[in-house]
Write a protein that holds these residues in place. Structure first.
Motif, short mmCIF file in Angstrom:
data_model
loop_
_atom_site.label_atom_id
_atom_site.label_comp_id
_atom_site.label_asym_id
_atom_site.label_seq_id
_atom_site.Cartn_x
_atom_site.Cartn_y
_atom_site.Cartn_z
N ASN A 1 11.62 8.13 18.77
CA ASN A 1 12.18 8.78 17.58
C ASN A 1 12.26 7.76 16.44
O ASN A 1 12.79 6.67 16.61
CB ASN A 1 13.59 9.32 17.85
N VAL A 2 11.76 8.15 15.30
CA VAL A 2 11.80 7.26 14.13
C VAL A 2 13.19 7.32 13.52
O VAL A 2 13.69 8.39 13.20
CB VAL A 2 10.72 7.65 13.10
N MET A 3 13.81 6.16 13.34
CA MET A 3 15.14 6.07 12.75
C MET A 3 15.04 5.73 11.26
O MET A 3 15.75 6.29 10.44
CB MET A 3 15.97 5.03 13.48
N ILE A 4 14.18 4.79 10.91
CA ILE A 4 13.91 4.41 9.53
C ILE A 4 12.39 4.36 9.40
O ILE A 4 11.72 3.65 10.14
CB ILE A 4 14.54 3.06 9.16
N GLY A 5 11.85 5.09 8.43
CA GLY A 5 10.41 5.33 8.37
C GLY A 5 9.54 4.31 7.69
O GLY A 5 8.35 4.48 7.58
N GLY A 6 10.12 3.23 7.19
CA GLY A 6 9.31 2.22 6.50
C GLY A 6 9.10 2.58 5.05
O GLY A 6 9.87 3.32 4.46
N GLY A 7 8.04 2.05 4.47
CA GLY A 7 7.75 2.33 3.05
C GLY A 7 7.62 1.08 2.22
O GLY A 7 7.72 1.14 1.00
N SER A 8 7.40 -0.06 2.86
CA SER A 8 7.22 -1.30 2.10
C SER A 8 6.06 -1.14 1.14
O SER A 8 5.07 -0.45 1.43
CB SER A 8 6.96 -2.47 3.05
N VAL A 9 6.16 -1.79 -0.03
CA VAL A 9 5.16 -1.63 -1.07
C VAL A 9 5.13 -2.87 -1.95
O VAL A 9 6.14 -3.57 -2.08
CB VAL A 9 5.44 -0.36 -1.90
N ILE A 10 3.96 -3.15 -2.52
CA ILE A 10 3.79 -4.21 -3.51
C ILE A 10 3.20 -3.56 -4.75
O ILE A 10 2.17 -2.87 -4.67
CB ILE A 10 2.88 -5.33 -3.00
N GLU B 1 5.15 -0.47 12.13
CA GLU B 1 5.47 -1.84 11.77
C GLU B 1 4.23 -2.50 11.20
O GLU B 1 3.10 -2.13 11.54
CB GLU B 1 5.93 -2.62 13.00
N GLY B 2 4.43 -3.49 10.35
CA GLY B 2 3.28 -4.20 9.81
C GLY B 2 3.68 -5.14 8.69
O GLY B 2 4.86 -5.24 8.34
N VAL B 3 2.69 -5.81 8.16
CA VAL B 3 2.89 -6.75 7.06
C VAL B 3 1.91 -6.39 5.96
O VAL B 3 0.73 -6.14 6.23
CB VAL B 3 2.65 -8.21 7.52
N LEU B 4 2.39 -6.35 4.73
CA LEU B 4 1.53 -6.08 3.58
C LEU B 4 1.11 -7.39 2.93
O LEU B 4 1.89 -8.34 2.86
CB LEU B 4 2.26 -5.23 2.54
N TYR B 5 -0.12 -7.41 2.44
CA TYR B 5 -0.65 -8.57 1.73
C TYR B 5 -1.26 -8.12 0.42
O TYR B 5 -1.86 -7.05 0.35
CB TYR B 5 -1.75 -9.25 2.55
N ALA B 6 -1.13 -8.96 -0.61
CA ALA B 6 -1.81 -8.71 -1.88
C ALA B 6 -1.95 -10.04 -2.60
O ALA B 6 -1.07 -10.91 -2.50
CB ALA B 6 -1.02 -7.73 -2.73
N ASP B 7 -3.04 -10.20 -3.32
CA ASP B 7 -3.21 -11.36 -4.18
C ASP B 7 -2.52 -11.05 -5.50
O ASP B 7 -2.82 -10.03 -6.14
CB ASP B 7 -4.69 -11.65 -4.42
N LEU B 8 -1.61 -11.93 -5.91
CA LEU B 8 -0.87 -11.73 -7.16
C LEU B 8 -1.39 -12.71 -8.20
O LEU B 8 -1.37 -13.92 -7.98
CB LEU B 8 0.63 -11.95 -6.94
N ASP B 9 -1.83 -12.19 -9.31
CA ASP B 9 -2.24 -13.02 -10.44
C ASP B 9 -1.06 -13.04 -11.41
O ASP B 9 -0.83 -12.06 -12.13
CB ASP B 9 -3.49 -12.43 -11.10
#
Length: 137
Positions: free
Chosen positions: A78-87, A103-111
């Motif tokens: 059962n999902v308790m908190i659904g995530g939603g990380s964003v850059i 679960e996971g990790v987000l990556y982005a190149d920031l200029d």
């Protein structure tokens, strides 16, 4: 009450913007889609990158007897908190995410020059805030 908190939050953000914040971090447990709109708004308003980390958790991540879990109907998936990380970029573009449902990790190149370029369009605490050039009487 809402008016007090919205004015308080805005003044705190304005303080950050005035101090040159380039990367605004916003941790949360709010997995609603409306949170994504808020993160884009803050990026546009402050012309800064926004990194919002939102937890993802399932029932198995909580100890037995946790108040949010029905002890007679335990399901570890059962999902308790659904995530939603964003850059988000200073112009409100979503660079990564939202990461929902796992679960996971987000990556982005920031200029970081995008922060400066964004302020040519709008700068809430720079040229838009000059008392000597813009007055409404």
């Amino acid at each position: 009450m809402f008016d007090y908190y919205s004015r308080h939050s805005t003044s705190v953000r304005t303080y950050y913007y005035a101090n040159g914040t380039e990367i605004y971090c916003a941790p949360t447990v709010d997995a609603r889609s409306s949170w994504q709109h808020t993160m884009r708004h803050i990026a546009l308003e402050g012309r800064c990158f926004v990194l919002s980390a939102c937890q993802y958790s399932e029932e198995k991540d909580y100890p037995p007897g946790h108040a949010g879990v029905d002890p007679s109907d335990r399901n570890p998936h059962n999902v308790m908190i659904g995530g939603g990380s964003v850059i988000v970029s200073p112009l409100g573009e979503v660079l990564a995410g939202p990461l929902l449902g796992k679960e996971g990790v987000l990556y982005a190149d920031l200029d970081l020059d995008d922060v400066v370029r964004g302020k040519f369009y709008q700068d809430e605490v720079g040229h838009y805030a000059r008392k000597d050039s813009e007055q409404l009487e």
